[in-house]
Enzyme design. Sequence first.
Site, PDB file in Angstrom:
ATOM      1  N   ASN A   1      -9.741   1.904   9.005  1.00  0.00           N
ATOM      2  CA  ASN A   1      -9.047   1.492  10.218  1.00  0.00           C
ATOM      3  C   ASN A   1      -9.659   2.135  11.463  1.00  0.00           C
ATOM      4  O   ASN A   1     -10.290   1.504  12.296  1.00  0.00           O
ATOM      5  CB  ASN A   1      -7.558   1.848  10.079  1.00  0.00           C
ATOM      6  CG  ASN A   1      -6.695   1.342  11.219  1.00  0.00           C
ATOM      7  OD1 ASN A   1      -5.516   1.136  11.047  1.00  0.00           O
ATOM      8  ND2 ASN A   1      -7.224   1.115  12.401  1.00  0.00           N
ATOM      9  N   THR A   2      -9.480   3.459  11.570  1.00  0.00           N
ATOM     10  CA  THR A   2      -9.781   4.137  12.826  1.00  0.00           C
ATOM     11  C   THR A   2     -11.254   4.043  13.223  1.00  0.00           C
ATOM     12  O   THR A   2     -11.572   3.942  14.410  1.00  0.00           O
ATOM     13  CB  THR A   2      -9.357   5.621  12.724  1.00  0.00           C
ATOM     14  OG1 THR A   2      -8.041   5.657  12.159  1.00  0.00           O
ATOM     15  CG2 THR A   2      -9.314   6.279  14.087  1.00  0.00           C
TER      16      THR A   2
ATOM     17  N   LYS B   1       0.882  -1.175   0.000  1.00  0.00           N
ATOM     18  CA  LYS B   1       0.000   0.000   0.000  1.00  0.00           C
ATOM     19  C   LYS B   1       0.914   1.217   0.000  1.00  0.00           C
ATOM     20  O   LYS B   1       1.591   1.487   0.998  1.00  0.00           O
ATOM     21  CB  LYS B   1      -0.921  -0.004   1.224  1.00  0.00           C
ATOM     22  CG  LYS B   1      -1.794   1.224   1.294  1.00  0.00           C
ATOM     23  CD  LYS B   1      -2.582   1.326   2.575  1.00  0.00           C
ATOM     24  CE  LYS B   1      -3.137   2.728   2.715  1.00  0.00           C
ATOM     25  NZ  LYS B   1      -3.801   2.957   3.999  1.00  0.00           N
TER      26      LYS B   1
ATOM     27  N   ALA C   1      -9.479   5.512   3.365  1.00  0.00           N
ATOM     28  CA  ALA C   1      -9.335   6.629   4.314  1.00  0.00           C
ATOM     29  C   ALA C   1     -10.530   7.572   4.339  1.00  0.00           C
ATOM     30  O   ALA C   1     -11.229   7.762   3.338  1.00  0.00           O
ATOM     31  CB  ALA C   1      -8.077   7.446   4.043  1.00  0.00           C
ATOM     32  N   GLY C   2     -10.731   8.143   5.525  1.00  0.00           N
ATOM     33  CA  GLY C   2     -11.760   9.157   5.696  1.00  0.00           C
ATOM     34  C   GLY C   2     -13.132   8.604   6.034  1.00  0.00           C
ATOM     35  O   GLY C   2     -14.086   9.359   6.218  1.00  0.00           O
TER      36      GLY C   2
ATOM     37  N   GLY D   1      -8.210   9.671   8.813  1.00  0.00           N
ATOM     38  CA  GLY D   1      -8.602   9.859  10.202  1.00  0.00           C
ATOM     39  C   GLY D   1      -9.663  10.920  10.441  1.00  0.00           C
ATOM     40  O   GLY D   1      -9.968  11.223  11.595  1.00  0.00           O
TER      41      GLY D   1
END
Lengths: 260, 65
Positions: A208-209, A98, A186-187, A159
């Site tokens: 992820n987050t 990645k 992301a986001g 994030g």
Amino acid sequence: MTMLELYGKSFESRLLLGTARYPSPSKLAEAVQASNTEIVTLSLRREAGGSHAGEKFWNLIKSLDVTILPNTAGCYSAREAVTTAQMARELFQTDWIKLEVIGDSESLHPDTAGLVEAARILNAEEFKVFPYTTEDLVVAEKLLHAGCEVLMPWGAPIGTARGLSNEYGLRTLRSRFETIPVIIDAGIGLPSHAARAMEIGYDAVLLNTAVARAEDPARMAEAFAEGIRGGRSAYLAGPMQPSDMPQTSTSLANKADLRE
Amino acid sequence: MRIIVNGESREVSNQLLSEILVECGYQQAHFATALNGVFIHRQQRESTRVMPGDRVEVVAPNAGG
């Protein structure tokens, strides 16, 4: 349901999950299992002499029986990213990478020029590159020309949990490269964001987050998996087009005349 | 000689990367190395000479998104 095809490998799950920021290793393992993900992302970080932290973490990941996608997170130049990718290939025994080349430390906006440069080098070295990019069509074209067979545009900056901040741009990217696997990376903050990405035709979502920082990561992982499955089904089912004009769903034909 | 290992200055008595790694406590299998920003393959460590002031990086698997 059709499978997700990435560099010759097939996957049932369309959720790629990050392994960072979980409250504990056991919470991470529970989330991975609950999500049914088949691909997880990892990083490389400095290890102190005599420490076995990396090995311990690696043994945990191996026990989950998932495909590994190492990242080049935190790299600010093509050269740094290439070296990180080379170290990752040796360490994880995979040519998947990645590719992140960050250009701005506050917004974490990708350095798209550095990204294309690194992608060109890594593809020449026979890596399978998953580039973290924006919705910019010209950059996407250059990444494909450099040899990438997958694109990973952001939904929003890393994030931020804002969802698809430029849906118009993301729709345009999707329709321009119809035959390329395109993954939102992301986001993403909520399952509805992930579902939306799938509804407009994206092939998968990497996050992820939003799972790791939920009060109950395993439950949130499951919620994301359900959202992604629902969004994908909706896309395949062919959604109706929005209209400015209301239209009754119940037919007025043969309605009784009840006027006084 | 004095070199930089993972950002910290330290004195080492060996010159070959493989020996320096052992001297610094890296005996487990799960790490990868770079010297002055350049990847050094596992098999090249025994033939890689480190010079005073060089930067050695030793990385291992970690969580990531």
